[in-house]
Motif scaffolding. Structure first.
Motif, PDB file in Angstrom:
ATOM      1  N   SER A  33       0.867  -1.177   0.000  1.00 54.83           N
ATOM      2  CA  SER A  33       0.000   0.000   0.000  1.00 54.83           C
ATOM      3  C   SER A  33       0.906   1.231   0.000  1.00 54.83           C
ATOM      4  O   SER A  33       2.122   1.108   0.186  1.00 54.83           O
ATOM      5  N   PRO A  34       0.353   2.437  -0.226  1.00 51.46           N
ATOM      6  CA  PRO A  34       1.209   3.634  -0.282  1.00 51.46           C
ATOM      7  C   PRO A  34       2.115   3.794   0.938  1.00 51.46           C
ATOM      8  O   PRO A  34       3.230   4.309   0.828  1.00 51.46           O
ATOM      9  N   ASN A  35       1.660   3.327   2.098  1.00 53.95           N
ATOM     10  CA  ASN A  35       2.460   3.511   3.312  1.00 53.95           C
ATOM     11  C   ASN A  35       3.743   2.688   3.340  1.00 53.95           C
ATOM     12  O   ASN A  35       4.618   2.927   4.163  1.00 53.95           O
ATOM     13  N   ASP A  36       3.831   1.680   2.448  1.00 52.43           N
ATOM     14  CA  ASP A  36       5.039   0.852   2.418  1.00 52.43           C
ATOM     15  C   ASP A  36       6.194   1.550   1.709  1.00 52.43           C
ATOM     16  O   ASP A  36       7.303   1.030   1.677  1.00 52.43           O
ATOM     17  N   TYR A  37       5.939   2.725   1.124  1.00 52.97           N
ATOM     18  CA  TYR A  37       6.981   3.415   0.367  1.00 52.97           C
ATOM     19  C   TYR A  37       7.332   4.750   1.034  1.00 52.97           C
ATOM     20  O   TYR A  37       6.463   5.430   1.562  1.00 52.97           O
ATOM     21  N   ASP A  38       8.616   5.088   0.996  1.00 55.25           N
ATOM     22  CA  ASP A  38       9.019   6.398   1.511  1.00 55.25           C
ATOM     23  C   ASP A  38       8.685   7.488   0.511  1.00 55.25           C
ATOM     24  O   ASP A  38       8.517   8.640   0.866  1.00 55.25           O
ATOM     25  N   LEU A  39       8.663   7.098  -0.766  1.00 57.43           N
ATOM     26  CA  LEU A  39       8.367   8.077  -1.807  1.00 57.43           C
ATOM     27  C   LEU A  39       7.681   7.363  -2.973  1.00 57.43           C
ATOM     28  O   LEU A  39       8.150   6.327  -3.434  1.00 57.43           O
ATOM     29  N   ILE A  40       6.545   7.912  -3.377  1.00 56.10           N
ATOM     30  CA  ILE A  40       5.890   7.454  -4.605  1.00 56.10           C
ATOM     31  C   ILE A  40       5.982   8.627  -5.554  1.00 56.10           C
ATOM     32  O   ILE A  40       5.491   9.711  -5.257  1.00 56.10           O
ATOM     33  N   ILE A  41       6.672   8.440  -6.683  1.00 51.59           N
ATOM     34  CA  ILE A  41       6.940   9.594  -7.529  1.00 51.59           C
ATOM     35  C   ILE A  41       6.538   9.319  -8.979  1.00 51.59           C
ATOM     36  O   ILE A  41       6.982   8.357  -9.579  1.00 51.59           O
ATOM     37  N   THR A  42       5.646  10.154  -9.504  1.00 54.46           N
ATOM     38  CA  THR A  42       5.259  10.042 -10.908  1.00 54.46           C
ATOM     39  C   THR A  42       6.179  10.937 -11.731  1.00 54.46           C
ATOM     40  O   THR A  42       6.932  11.747 -11.188  1.00 54.46           O
ATOM     41  N   GLY A  43       6.079  10.809 -13.062  1.00 49.40           N
ATOM     42  CA  GLY A  43       7.033  11.507 -13.928  1.00 49.40           C
ATOM     43  C   GLY A  43       6.652  12.935 -14.200  1.00 49.40           C
ATOM     44  O   GLY A  43       7.185  13.859 -13.598  1.00 49.40           O
ATOM     45  N   ASP A  44       5.710  13.133 -15.111  1.00 48.63           N
ATOM     46  CA  ASP A  44       5.394  14.514 -15.474  1.00 48.63           C
ATOM     47  C   ASP A  44       3.886  14.724 -15.583  1.00 48.63           C
ATOM     48  O   ASP A  44       3.408  15.262 -16.562  1.00 48.63           O
ATOM     49  N   LEU A  45       3.155  14.280 -14.575  1.00 45.26           N
ATOM     50  CA  LEU A  45       1.718  14.564 -14.553  1.00 45.26           C
ATOM     51  C   LEU A  45       1.492  16.060 -14.372  1.00 45.26           C
ATOM     52  O   LEU A  45       0.457  16.600 -14.756  1.00 45.26           O
ATOM     53  N   GLY A  76       4.688  12.420  -4.768  1.00 43.39           N
ATOM     54  CA  GLY A  76       5.153  13.629  -5.439  1.00 43.39           C
ATOM     55  C   GLY A  76       5.218  13.413  -6.936  1.00 43.39           C
ATOM     56  O   GLY A  76       5.087  12.282  -7.417  1.00 43.39           O
ATOM     57  N   ASP A  77       5.412  14.499  -7.666  1.00 43.29           N
ATOM     58  CA  ASP A  77       5.504  14.411  -9.114  1.00 43.29           C
ATOM     59  C   ASP A  77       6.724  15.209  -9.576  1.00 43.29           C
ATOM     60  O   ASP A  77       6.876  16.380  -9.217  1.00 43.29           O
ATOM     61  N   CYS A  78       7.599  14.563 -10.351  1.00 42.24           N
ATOM     62  CA  CYS A  78       8.821  15.245 -10.812  1.00 42.24           C
ATOM     63  C   CYS A  78       8.476  16.524 -11.558  1.00 42.24           C
ATOM     64  O   CYS A  78       9.105  17.562 -11.364  1.00 42.24           O
ATOM     65  N   LYS A 104      20.669   7.145  -1.842  1.00 35.23           N
ATOM     66  CA  LYS A 104      22.012   6.783  -1.374  1.00 35.23           C
ATOM     67  C   LYS A 104      22.275   7.353   0.011  1.00 35.23           C
ATOM     68  O   LYS A 104      22.931   6.720   0.843  1.00 35.23           O
ATOM     69  N   GLU A 105      21.791   8.576   0.249  1.00 34.40           N
ATOM     70  CA  GLU A 105      21.987   9.191   1.566  1.00 34.40           C
ATOM     71  C   GLU A 105      21.121   8.543   2.632  1.00 34.40           C
ATOM     72  O   GLU A 105      21.309   8.800   3.833  1.00 34.40           O
ATOM     73  N   GLY A 106      20.137   7.766   2.217  1.00 31.96           N
ATOM     74  CA  GLY A 106      19.300   7.071   3.181  1.00 31.96           C
ATOM     75  C   GLY A 106      18.028   7.801   3.559  1.00 31.96           C
ATOM     76  O   GLY A 106      17.276   7.349   4.417  1.00 31.96           O
ATOM     77  N   GLN A 107      17.773   8.948   2.912  1.00 36.98           N
ATOM     78  CA  GLN A 107      16.542   9.672   3.220  1.00 36.98           C
ATOM     79  C   GLN A 107      15.318   8.885   2.755  1.00 36.98           C
ATOM     80  O   GLN A 107      14.291   8.874   3.416  1.00 36.98           O
ATOM     81  N   TYR A 108      15.458   8.238   1.588  1.00 32.70           N
ATOM     82  CA  TYR A 108      14.406   7.343   1.102  1.00 32.70           C
ATOM     83  C   TYR A 108      14.980   5.926   1.072  1.00 32.70           C
ATOM     84  O   TYR A 108      16.057   5.716   0.546  1.00 32.70           O
ATOM     85  N   LYS A 109      14.226   4.975   1.634  1.00 32.23           N
ATOM     86  CA  LYS A 109      14.704   3.595   1.605  1.00 32.23           C
ATOM     87  C   LYS A 109      14.008   2.786   0.533  1.00 32.23           C
ATOM     88  O   LYS A 109      14.553   1.848  -0.032  1.00 32.23           O
ATOM     89  N   LYS A 110      12.748   3.126   0.282  1.00 36.67           N
ATOM     90  CA  LYS A 110      12.000   2.390  -0.738  1.00 36.67           C
ATOM     91  C   LYS A 110      11.186   3.378  -1.568  1.00 36.67           C
ATOM     92  O   LYS A 110      10.371   4.120  -1.029  1.00 36.67           O
TER      93      LYS A 110
END
Lengths: 151, 332
Positions: free
Chosen positions: B221-233, B257-259, B293-299
């Motif tokens: 589910s969304p909570n299992d991810y540190d970041l869900i990121i779409t491309g250019d919505l 978030g969205d790039c 790499k810095e560890g701010q996002y793990k998944k």
């Protein structure tokens, strides 16, 4: 719900969500920039008549149009006219300067494809329809004029 | 849901190198400090914008091979794509290198598509080091899809700004870096939008489709991810996606978030944000990779969308089919 209904519902939802352009500020900008271009045109015309009193009205108009077309084309080349267009919208598209811009801009853009296939072919991609409609409507008007003149 | 849409990658291929190159406007945007190279102007020392785009992809591939501490001879395959007709930028750039080349096209989702194909090929043990690269150029995209640059027209409030930039990664089993743990290949989705100036609205349903399939197939589910990121919505498209997911009972919260929305600063006046194949490619290979790499996002769930239209289909009044591929990247 089938796909068609789903798409209709979705499009309805999207059009409600789209940010709207503010009509009055853009109309105002169109109005004063468009008006200013016309004032400049009138100014050129008056100056011409002042400098050359023997000039006929018709020739003065032609020279004014040529000057405006040149100025717009020149400003397009300098990369200024698209900035004016972004601000003024219809105000800088409707006068003849907008027509000049619509021919100069693809010519600059497609220079890289060569003179024949680039500039000459692409020059009229935007202004082409305007020319076609202009010629066709003048033919229609001319035809009506001819019919009337028969009686 | 199709049963073979999502793949778990058992050997966890790693992104061992990443490189980005962008134009001056992008360099002034929000991700500016994270890019590897910012060009001084959009011509990049070439005569035409098309040649500049090609050179950008070439430089990105060269840069990423160095970044991965490899040599050209170590690369087994290059998978790349861009927005130009017949993906000339990628194919012509590949001409400069002596490795096999796969051209892919998924419009603005091309980066995820190349990651997905590359990681499956590497995970299967067929290739060792695969370069993925995607780029786009504002000026070439404008002349192909829209109007000449100097035309004095106004952009509608839903329009987005094509990113000038290229991003590249090396996918490999050997080396260090964030790993790709699963991929979901997207289906083509069309909700009947035909407004070419509103790509966000056209693409959001594709993102919804892939997101739902991904969550179902991976039982996350969304909570299992540190970041869900779409491309250019973009601004509008990502709001629509949140609404669409809400209807399905899935809440996308602060980790979404969205790039495209994040790419430019407000004063850069890009209306609904950034778009283009280079948008997510450069945002992912700079900012997001560094933060993993810095560890701010793990998944991280990375799912760029692409609008699969052409100027011909638009002129014939067709609606816009879209696709979205998802990949999951985890800190090793």
């Amino acid at each position: 719900m089938d796909d068609k209904q789903r798409n209709e519902a979705y499009n309805k939802y999207v059009s409600a969500k789209i940010p709207k352009t503010k009509a009055w500020p853009s109309l105002f900008n169109s109005f004063w920039v468009g008006g200013l271009i016309c004032v400049i045109g009138q100014g050129i015309n008056d100056l011409l008549l002042l400098a050359f009193p023997n000039l006929s009205m018709q020739t003065a108009w032609t020279l004014t149009l040529i000057t405006l077309i040149f100025l717009a084309s020149f400003l397009t080349g300098l990369g200024v006219y698209d900035q004016i267009g972004k601000f003024a919208g219809g105000g800088s598209i409707v006068p003849i300067t907008g027509f000049s811009n619509s021919i100069t801009s693809p010519s600059i853009e497609f220079k890289s494809e060569g003179i024949i296939y680039g500039i000459c072919v692409k020059m009229f991609t935007i202004a082409g329809p305007v020319i076609v409609f202009g010629v066709v409507s003048s033919m229609v008007v001319g035809f009506i004029y001819w019919i009337i003149s028969l009686f | 849901m199709h049963k073979n849409q999502t793949f778990k990658l058992k050997r966890k291929p790693k992104i061992i190198g990443s490189y980005t190159i962008v134009g001056p406007k992008e360099g002034k945007g929000n991700f500016g400090p994270y890019f590897d190279y910012v060009m001084k102007n959009d011509y990049f020392g070439e005569k035409t914008f098309e040649k500049a785009e090609r050179k950008m992809i070439e430089s990105a591939v060269t840069g990423v091979i160095q970044n991965a501490k490899l040599q050209t001879k170590d690369i087994d395959m290059m998978i790349a794509g861009d927005l130009l007709n017949q993906i000339i930028s990628s194919s012509y750039a590949a001409r400069a290198f002596k490795f096999p080349f796969l051209g892919v096209y998924g419009a603005c989702s091309t980066m995820a598509e190349s990651y997905a194909v590359a990681s499956v090929l590497v995970d299967g043990g067929y290739f060792e080091n695969v370069v993925c690269c995607t780029g786009s150029h504002f000026s070439t995209a404008e002349r192909q899809y829209r109007f000449p640059l100097e035309l004095g027209n106004q952009r509608p409030p839903t329009s987005q700004w094509t990113v000038t930039g290229a991003g590249a990664s090396v996918i490999s089993l050997n080396g260090d870096g964030p790993c790709i743990t699963s991929v979901t290949f997207g289906k083509v989705v069309d909700f009947g939008v035909n407004d070419v100036n509103n790509m966000g609205a056209a693409m959001a349903p594709a993102a919804r489709d892939t997101l739902l399939a991904h969550f179902l197939n991976t039982k996350t589910s969304p909570n299992d991810y540190d970041l869900i990121i779409t491309g250019d919505l973009g601004k509008l498209g990502s709001e629509i996606l949140i609404d669409l997911m809400e209807e399905e009972g899935v809440t996308l919260g602060v980790n979404y978030g969205d790039c495209g929305q994040m790419y430019y600063k407000r004063e850069q006046k890009t209306l609904c944000g950034a778009s283009g194949a280079g948008c997510c490619a450069t945002a992912f290979n700079s900012y997001i990779i560094k933060k993993i790499k810095e560890g701010q996002y793990k998944k991280v769930l990375f799912l760029p969308t692409g609008a699969l239209l052409s100027s011909i289909s638009t002129q014939q009044g067709d609606t816009i089919p879209c696709v979205c591929h998802a990949i999951v990247i985890e800190k090793e």
